[in-house]
Design a protein around this motif. Structure first.
Motif, short mmCIF file in Angstrom:
data_model
loop_
_atom_site.label_atom_id
_atom_site.label_comp_id
_atom_site.label_asym_id
_atom_site.label_seq_id
_atom_site.Cartn_x
_atom_site.Cartn_y
_atom_site.Cartn_z
N LEU A 157 0.87 -1.18 0.00
CA LEU A 157 0.00 0.00 0.00
C LEU A 157 0.90 1.23 0.00
CD1 LEU A 157 -2.88 1.27 0.25
CD2 LEU A 157 -2.52 1.28 2.73
N VAL A 158 0.60 2.18 -0.89
CA VAL A 158 1.39 3.41 -0.99
C VAL A 158 0.54 4.57 -0.48
CG1 VAL A 158 2.64 4.95 -2.57
CG2 VAL A 158 2.49 2.51 -3.09
N THR A 159 1.13 5.47 0.30
CA THR A 159 0.43 6.72 0.61
C THR A 159 1.06 7.84 -0.21
OG1 THR A 159 1.85 7.48 2.43
CG2 THR A 159 0.06 5.96 3.01
N GLU A 160 0.21 8.69 -0.79
CA GLU A 160 0.71 9.78 -1.63
C GLU A 160 -0.35 10.88 -1.64
OE1 GLU A 160 3.57 10.67 -3.23
OE2 GLU A 160 2.44 12.41 -3.89
N ILE A 161 0.09 12.14 -1.77
CA ILE A 161 -0.88 13.24 -1.75
C ILE A 161 -1.02 13.93 -3.11
CG2 ILE A 161 -0.66 13.68 0.73
CD1 ILE A 161 1.24 15.97 0.08
N ASN A 162 -0.06 13.74 -4.01
CA ASN A 162 -0.11 14.40 -5.31
C ASN A 162 -1.06 13.65 -6.26
OD1 ASN A 162 0.61 14.66 -8.14
ND2 ASN A 162 2.38 15.84 -7.52
N PRO A 163 -2.15 14.32 -6.73
CA PRO A 163 -3.17 13.62 -7.54
C PRO A 163 -2.60 13.01 -8.83
CG PRO A 163 -3.90 15.84 -6.94
CD PRO A 163 -2.47 15.73 -6.52
N PHE A 164 -1.64 13.68 -9.46
CA PHE A 164 -1.03 13.15 -10.69
C PHE A 164 -0.34 11.82 -10.40
CE2 PHE A 164 2.74 12.72 -13.39
CZ PHE A 164 2.18 12.78 -14.65
N ARG A 165 0.40 11.80 -9.30
CA ARG A 165 1.13 10.57 -8.94
C ARG A 165 0.15 9.48 -8.49
NH1 ARG A 165 6.57 13.14 -6.11
NH2 ARG A 165 7.58 13.58 -8.11
N ILE A 166 -0.87 9.85 -7.74
CA ILE A 166 -1.86 8.86 -7.30
C ILE A 166 -2.47 8.17 -8.52
CG2 ILE A 166 -4.14 8.54 -6.21
CD1 ILE A 166 -3.36 10.81 -4.26
N ALA A 167 -2.87 8.97 -9.51
CA ALA A 167 -3.51 8.41 -10.71
C ALA A 167 -2.54 7.48 -11.45
CB ALA A 167 -3.98 9.54 -11.63
N MET A 168 -1.27 7.90 -11.56
CA MET A 168 -0.30 7.06 -12.27
C MET A 168 -0.08 5.73 -11.53
SD MET A 168 3.74 7.55 -13.03
CE MET A 168 3.52 8.82 -14.25
N LEU A 169 0.09 5.80 -10.23
CA LEU A 169 0.36 4.58 -9.46
C LEU A 169 -0.82 3.62 -9.56
CD1 LEU A 169 2.06 6.24 -6.36
CD2 LEU A 169 3.19 4.99 -8.21
N ARG A 170 -2.02 4.16 -9.57
CA ARG A 170 -3.20 3.29 -9.72
C ARG A 170 -3.24 2.67 -11.10
NH1 ARG A 170 -7.22 7.07 -6.18
NH2 ARG A 170 -6.57 6.19 -4.16
N ARG A 171 -2.86 3.44 -12.13
CA ARG A 171 -2.79 2.86 -13.49
C ARG A 171 -1.79 1.70 -13.53
NH1 ARG A 171 -2.77 8.12 -15.32
NH2 ARG A 171 -0.56 8.14 -15.80
N LEU A 172 -0.77 1.78 -12.68
CA LEU A 172 0.24 0.72 -12.64
C LEU A 172 -0.21 -0.46 -11.79
CD1 LEU A 172 3.47 2.90 -12.34
CD2 LEU A 172 2.60 1.71 -14.35
N GLY A 173 -1.45 -0.39 -11.30
CA GLY A 173 -2.00 -1.52 -10.55
C GLY A 173 -1.62 -1.53 -9.08
N LEU A 174 -1.13 -0.38 -8.57
CA LEU A 174 -0.76 -0.32 -7.15
C LEU A 174 -1.93 0.19 -6.32
CD1 LEU A 174 2.77 1.23 -7.66
CD2 LEU A 174 2.33 -1.05 -6.75
N GLU A 175 -1.99 -0.25 -5.07
CA GLU A 175 -2.98 0.26 -4.13
C GLU A 175 -2.42 1.54 -3.54
OE1 GLU A 175 -5.98 -1.02 -3.37
OE2 GLU A 175 -5.66 -2.55 -4.92
N VAL A 176 -3.20 2.63 -3.64
CA VAL A 176 -2.71 3.93 -3.18
C VAL A 176 -3.79 4.60 -2.33
CG1 VAL A 176 -1.66 6.12 -3.89
CG2 VAL A 176 -1.58 4.16 -5.43
N VAL A 177 -3.37 5.26 -1.26
CA VAL A 177 -4.32 6.00 -0.44
C VAL A 177 -3.76 7.40 -0.20
CG1 VAL A 177 -3.34 5.09 1.74
CG2 VAL A 177 -5.69 5.90 1.69
N ASP A 178 -4.66 8.41 -0.27
CA ASP A 178 -4.27 9.77 0.11
C ASP A 178 -4.54 9.88 1.61
OD1 ASP A 178 -4.10 12.45 0.73
OD2 ASP A 178 -5.00 13.12 -1.16
N PRO A 179 -3.50 10.02 2.43
CA PRO A 179 -3.70 9.98 3.89
C PRO A 179 -4.55 11.13 4.41
CG PRO A 179 -1.44 10.62 3.35
CD PRO A 179 -2.10 10.23 2.06
N ARG A 180 -4.75 12.16 3.59
CA ARG A 180 -5.56 13.30 4.06
C ARG A 180 -7.04 13.09 3.81
NH1 ARG A 180 -2.60 17.69 0.50
NH2 ARG A 180 -3.60 16.26 -0.95
N GLN A 181 -7.36 12.10 2.93
CA GLN A 181 -8.76 11.85 2.57
C GLN A 181 -9.31 10.69 3.39
OE1 GLN A 181 -10.31 13.47 -0.12
NE2 GLN A 181 -8.50 14.66 -0.66
N PRO A 182 -10.41 10.90 4.12
CA PRO A 182 -11.00 9.76 4.84
C PRO A 182 -11.56 8.73 3.87
CG PRO A 182 -12.35 11.75 5.13
CD PRO A 182 -11.14 12.14 4.32
#
Ligand code: ZN
Ligand code: ZN
Length: 344
Positions: free
Chosen positions: A189-214
């Motif tokens: 599981l990856v935590t990341e706050i930058n929306p561009f990076r979140i979208a890319m990591l998800r496209r790569l099939g990784l689980e990503v969470v923005d720690p600021r978003q419930p």
């Protein structure tokens, strides 16, 4: 030939210069590509001026082919594709003598304390070369150095197949740790706050969470880790942010006797929940650059096709655009890995 010199805070000068003939034990490399790293950004912003002698050619993520062999160099031929492990150690200090040459007391990083790869022709010690498979694309090969960082971090964290890894920070290094960890059979599981990076990591099939978003029903990222690990917590936490928020997060979701690997470069001290380290018998590891085995493993992993360079490499720029690339990174632009084409 051309070279990109750092000349003081936010100054990059592209200059015509003469190739340096390789001395005994050296080779001259025709540089194909060189990645821009977070370290290069620190240099550009003037943060490492105490280490660098101006002006200096920056860059340490170079790939290329051998153009010229110095006297006494064996085992390589002109035209061989190579990468360079960009660290020079003294061989004499207690750390070197104990085999920890990558954290030598007098460690010199090529691209900071010695001329780097952001030039069309680069003269380096032959003992730092790693040969590449002939079929390897030299753009992909420019990712080997940061992949070696990821391999070292994972090795230091003793991450095993089937374990749960939490990666705090999904920039280029965090993304590569996540990709390599998953490649080795870990759950990630990856935590990341930058929306561009979140979208890319998800496209790569990784689980990503923005720690600021419930999450659903107001759950937090910690709840998610606990739920996915049967209430235990993460086996290994990789701190890759290098900022106080990451230092605060890193103890929150580690399992009892979990391992925390410090990868991010903290420019200043950050508060850490020491009590949590005591109470959960956590183990804290620092992980700096790489050793030879990490470089060798990184070459194998890149050669296997496990690194999605087509997504991670968001920009390829000519040498005279280096400053533009650094500015884009400094302003948090929509970039992941920027490569410089050192021949254009
Ligand atoms: Zn780097
Ligand atoms: Zn040493």
């Amino acid at each position: 030939m051309k070279a990109a010199y750092y000349g003081g805070s936010r100054q990059i000068h592209i200059r015509e210069c003469v190739p340096v003939a390789p001395a005994a034990g050296q080779v001259r490399v025709r540089v194909s590509h060189c990645g821009i790293c977070g370290t290069d950004l620190h240099v550009y912003l003037g943060d490492l001026d105490h280490r660098i002698r101006l002006p200096e050619v920056i860059g340490h993520e170079g790939s290329g082919t051998i153009a010229e062999l110095g006297p006494g160099v064996e085992g390589f031929s002109v035209g061989d594709p190579v990468v360079v492990m960009p660290i020079i150690s003294c061989g004499q200090c207690p750390a070197c003598k104990a085999g920890n040459y990558h954290v030598c007391h007098q460690l010199k990083v090529i691209g900071i304390e010695a001329p780097g790869a952001m030039q069309s022709s680069w003269t380096v010690p032959a003992n730092l070369l790693f040969p590449l498979p002939r079929t390897m694309d030299l753009q992909q090969a420019a990712l080997i150095e940061p992949v070696a960082v990821a391999c070292h971090d994972i090795r230091m964290g003793e991450l095993q197949k089937g374990e749960y890894a939490l990666v705090l920070g999904g920039g280029p290094i965090g993304a590569l740790i996540a990709i390599v960890a998953k490649h080795k059979g870990a759950r990630v599981l990856v935590t990341e706050i930058n929306p561009f990076r979140i979208a890319m990591l998800r496209r790569l099939g990784l689980e990503v969470v923005d720690p600021r978003q419930p999450g659903p029903n107001g759950t937090t990222w910690v709840d998610r880790v606990m739920e996915e690990t049967g209430g235990a917590g993460a086996d290994v936490v990789f701190e890759v942010t290098g900022v106080a928020a990451g230092a605060e997060m890193m103890t929150k979701a580690a399992k009892v006797r979990g391992r925390i690997v410090i990868v991010g470069v903290f420019a200043k001290p950050a508060p850490v929940d020491i009590y949590k380290i005591f109470a959960r018998e956590l183990r804290l590891f620092g992980a700096r650059v790489y050793q030879r085995e990490d470089f060798a493993e990184a070459i194998e992993i890149v050669a296997s096709g496990a690194i999605p360079g087509h997504e991670l490499i968001t920009n390829v720029m000519p040498l005279d655009q280096l400053r533009h690339g650094l500015d884009q990174m400094a302003t948090g632009g929509d970039v992941m890995k920027i490569l410089i084409d050192c021949q254009s």
